[in-house]
Design a protein around this motif. Sequence first.
Motif, PDB file in Angstrom:
ATOM      1  N   LEU A   3      23.396 -30.906  11.792  1.00 21.88           N
ATOM      2  CA  LEU A   3      24.441 -31.614  11.918  1.00 21.88           C
ATOM      3  C   LEU A   3      24.290 -32.629  13.129  1.00 21.88           C
ATOM      4  O   LEU A   3      24.690 -33.811  12.885  1.00 21.88           O
ATOM      5  N   GLU A   4      23.641 -32.399  14.063  1.00 24.74           N
ATOM      6  CA  GLU A   4      23.275 -33.440  14.956  1.00 24.74           C
ATOM      7  C   GLU A   4      22.430 -34.427  14.663  1.00 24.74           C
ATOM      8  O   GLU A   4      22.642 -35.719  15.063  1.00 24.74           O
ATOM      9  N   PRO A  59      24.773 -36.104  10.845  1.00 22.65           N
ATOM     10  CA  PRO A  59      26.189 -36.099  10.814  1.00 22.65           C
ATOM     11  C   PRO A  59      26.788 -35.893   9.417  1.00 22.65           C
ATOM     12  O   PRO A  59      26.512 -36.891   8.578  1.00 22.65           O
TER      13      PRO A  59
END
Length: 128
Positions: free
Chosen positions: A109-110, A113
Motif C-alpha cells: 500500500l505504501e 496506495p
Amino acid sequence: MADYTMRIKLAPDVLAYIDRGNVYRDSEQLDRAASDYGEAIRVAPSDARGWRNRGMIRLYLGDNKGGLADYDKALQYDPADGFSWNNRGQAKMRLGDTKGAIADFRKALELKPGLQTAQEALRKLGAL
C-alpha cells in the motif's frame, strides 16, 4: 503461440519466454506457463519479471512456499514492485505468517496506495 515459439527458437530472451508464458497462463495451461517463466529465470536470473510471474503461477497452483520463495527473489531484484509485496503477503497469509503478511500488505500500500487486494487482506487480518 507459434510466433512466440519461433521467437524463442530464433532469440531466446527473457521477454520471449515471459510473453509465451503469459499466453499459456491466459489459456489456463499453468504448468507450461510456469515452465516458460522458469526459462525466463534461467536466461536472466536477476530480472524480477521471471520470478514474479512464476510466483503468481505457484500461488494459483497452491504452492504457497514456492510462491513465497519466488516473490522473495523478485523483491530482491525489484523492491519497488507493490504487486510483488502484495502477492508475497498473500503467500505468507496462507502459510500462517500473519505478522509477515501484514508488513507486506502495508508495504504494498505504501508503494501502490489504494491497492484493493492489499486493503481487503489487511481488513481480513484485522489490521486496517
